[in-house]
Scaffold this motif. Structure first.
Motif, PDB file in Angstrom:
ATOM      1  N   GLN A   1       1.065  -7.020  -3.728  1.00 58.07           N
ATOM      2  CA  GLN A   1       0.994  -5.599  -3.834  1.00 58.07           C
ATOM      3  C   GLN A   1      -0.689  -5.121  -3.459  1.00 58.07           C
ATOM      4  N   ARG A   2      -0.650  -3.570  -2.599  1.00 53.12           N
ATOM      5  CA  ARG A   2      -1.498  -3.311  -2.131  1.00 53.12           C
ATOM      6  C   ARG A   2      -1.632  -1.740  -2.315  1.00 53.12           C
ATOM      7  N   ASP A   3      -3.286  -1.177  -2.080  1.00 57.09           N
ATOM      8  CA  ASP A   3      -3.578   0.234  -1.708  1.00 57.09           C
ATOM      9  C   ASP A   3      -2.581   0.724  -1.192  1.00 57.09           C
ATOM     10  N   PHE A   4      -1.637   1.443  -1.155  1.00 60.52           N
ATOM     11  CA  PHE A   4      -0.763   3.003  -0.572  1.00 60.52           C
ATOM     12  C   PHE A   4      -2.498   3.787   0.151  1.00 60.52           C
ATOM     13  N   ALA A   5      -2.153   3.391   1.368  1.00 57.63           N
ATOM     14  CA  ALA A   5      -2.877   4.829   2.396  1.00 57.63           C
ATOM     15  C   ALA A   5      -2.516   4.497   3.791  1.00 57.63           C
ATOM     16  N   PHE A   6      -3.078   6.185   3.553  1.00 60.85           N
ATOM     17  CA  PHE A   6      -2.877   6.587   5.097  1.00 60.85           C
ATOM     18  C   PHE A   6      -4.311   6.095   6.056  1.00 60.85           C
ATOM     19  N   GLY A   7      -3.861   5.193   7.047  1.00 56.92           N
ATOM     20  CA  GLY A   7      -5.649   4.801   7.925  1.00 56.92           C
ATOM     21  C   GLY A   7      -6.035   4.044   7.558  1.00 56.92           C
ATOM     22  N   PRO A   8      -7.662   4.088   6.884  1.00 53.28           N
ATOM     23  CA  PRO A   8      -8.694   3.082   5.893  1.00 53.28           C
ATOM     24  C   PRO A   8      -8.439   3.720   4.849  1.00 53.28           C
ATOM     25  N   ASP A   9      -8.090   5.028   3.954  1.00 48.30           N
ATOM     26  CA  ASP A   9      -8.006   5.825   3.354  1.00 48.30           C
ATOM     27  C   ASP A   9      -7.085   5.150   2.183  1.00 48.30           C
TER      28      ASP A   9
ATOM     29  N   ILE B   1       0.518   2.376  -4.569  1.00 44.36           N
ATOM     30  CA  ILE B   1       0.742   0.965  -4.660  1.00 44.36           C
ATOM     31  C   ILE B   1       1.243   0.754  -3.234  1.00 44.36           C
ATOM     32  N   ALA B   2       1.428   0.284  -2.605  1.00 40.49           N
ATOM     33  CA  ALA B   2       1.970  -0.561  -1.794  1.00 40.49           C
ATOM     34  C   ALA B   2       2.646  -1.590  -1.624  1.00 40.49           C
ATOM     35  N   CYS B   3       3.738  -2.260  -1.501  1.00 36.41           N
ATOM     36  CA  CYS B   3       4.545  -3.787  -1.945  1.00 36.41           C
ATOM     37  C   CYS B   3       5.534  -4.060  -0.835  1.00 36.41           C
ATOM     38  N   LEU B   4       5.081  -5.259  -0.581  1.00 38.05           N
ATOM     39  CA  LEU B   4       5.701  -6.115   0.057  1.00 38.05           C
ATOM     40  C   LEU B   4       6.108  -7.003  -0.430  1.00 38.05           C
ATOM     41  N   TRP B   5       7.677  -6.796  -0.374  1.00 43.16           N
ATOM     42  CA  TRP B   5       8.256  -8.286  -0.951  1.00 43.16           C
ATOM     43  C   TRP B   5       8.513  -9.334   0.848  1.00 43.16           C
ATOM     44  N   ALA B   6       8.928 -10.186   0.814  1.00 50.24           N
ATOM     45  CA  ALA B   6       8.626 -11.427   1.288  1.00 50.24           C
ATOM     46  C   ALA B   6       9.074 -13.062   0.678  1.00 50.24           C
TER      47      ALA B   6
ATOM     48  N   LEU C   1       9.505  -3.255   2.397  1.00 54.64           N
ATOM     49  CA  LEU C   1       7.887  -2.085   2.383  1.00 54.64           C
ATOM     50  C   LEU C   1       8.552  -1.564   1.333  1.00 54.64           C
ATOM     51  N   TYR C   2       7.517  -0.705   0.220  1.00 57.37           N
ATOM     52  CA  TYR C   2       7.802  -0.072  -0.668  1.00 57.37           C
ATOM     53  C   TYR C   2       6.577   0.585  -1.493  1.00 57.37           C
ATOM     54  N   GLY C   3       6.936   2.066  -1.210  1.00 56.93           N
ATOM     55  CA  GLY C   3       5.505   2.305  -1.973  1.00 56.93           C
ATOM     56  C   GLY C   3       5.672   3.756  -2.003  1.00 56.93           C
ATOM     57  N   TRP C   4       4.593   4.553  -2.897  1.00 52.25           N
ATOM     58  CA  TRP C   4       4.547   5.608  -3.655  1.00 52.25           C
ATOM     59  C   TRP C   4       2.880   6.127  -4.173  1.00 52.25           C
TER      60      TRP C   4
ATOM     61  N   VAL D   1       3.958  11.201  -2.896  1.00 56.11           N
ATOM     62  CA  VAL D   1       4.580  10.405  -1.354  1.00 56.11           C
ATOM     63  C   VAL D   1       5.113   9.111  -1.645  1.00 56.11           C
ATOM     64  N   SER D   2       6.324   8.920  -0.992  1.00 56.41           N
ATOM     65  CA  SER D   2       6.726   7.144  -0.755  1.00 56.41           C
ATOM     66  C   SER D   2       7.183   6.553   0.309  1.00 56.41           C
ATOM     67  N   VAL D   3       7.251   5.854   0.875  1.00 56.32           N
ATOM     68  CA  VAL D   3       6.774   5.429   2.432  1.00 56.32           C
ATOM     69  C   VAL D   3       7.758   3.862   1.697  1.00 56.32           C
ATOM     70  N   SER D   4       8.894   3.627   3.129  1.00 56.93           N
ATOM     71  CA  SER D   4       9.455   2.362   3.063  1.00 56.93           C
ATOM     72  C   SER D   4       9.473   1.791   4.637  1.00 56.93           C
TER      73      SER D   4
END
Length: 192
Positions: A86-94, A100-105, A116-119, A176-179
């Protein structure tokens, strides 16, 4: 405004590597298919979308990598031996507060294969600015009933889903979500 490179850099080189590996993965992916294809480049609308007066949405429950996506998908990923970072959801360094952003591996294997899944909650003003920034850097905007999709140009996407979409953001009303692919966005549900 930050460049698209800085937007991706904040998610970390791991995200880029994971996105690249998704298209090359073997076996079954827990991501369902959709029936659309990448659209043409559309410029940002003059009226912010979502509405500039929208406040960030609050998640109705505490979010972590185990609750952001359906329990059956989490179980399937664990069965494969995968876990989430689990990481912070970010645009650029902000970082986006409360995102949250989740990297599954597979943590036992040195590999670039993963998902990758984030919200994150986001105000309408910030969403409109982020949408415009991404589009100005060559990302593609598509309006839909679900919200605004901003996806990597398929000619430069590191990985693509079955419909040709790579890394994609979905901007909704106050969130906003991201994958790593557009198909992956279907799994993200902060309401459970």
């Amino acid at each position: 405004m930050r460049s698209a490179t800085r937007v991706l850099a904040a998610l970390g080189m791991t995200v880029v590597a994971l996105a690249g590996a998704t298209a090359c993965s073997s076996g079954h992916s827990p991501v369902p298919a959709t029936s659309s294809s990448p659209g043409t480049r559309v410029t940002a609308s003059p009226t912010p979308s979502p509405d500039a007066t929208d406040a960030p949405a609050a998640s109705p429950r505490p979010l972590d990598c185990e609750t952001l996506i359906p329990a059956d998908t989490v179980a399937a990923l664990h069965k494969q031996g995968w876990s989430a970072a689990q990481r912070d959801f970010a645009f650029g360094p902000d970082p986006v507060p409360s995102g949250i952003a989740c990297l599954w591996a597979d943590p036992t294997t040195a590999s670039d294969h993963g998902l990758l899944y984030g919200w994150a909650p986001i105000s309408g003003v910030d969403a409109a600015a982020r949408e415009a920034e991404l589009v100005s850097e060559g990302w593609i905007r598509e309006d839909s009933d679900r919200g605004v999709y901003i996806t990597a140009d398929p000619r430069t996407a590191l990985s693509k889903d079955a419909d040709g979409y790579g890394m994609t953001y979905l901007f909704g009303r106050g969130w906003v979500s991201v994958s790593d692919t557009k198909q992956g966005l279907i799994l993200i549900d902060p309401k459970g």
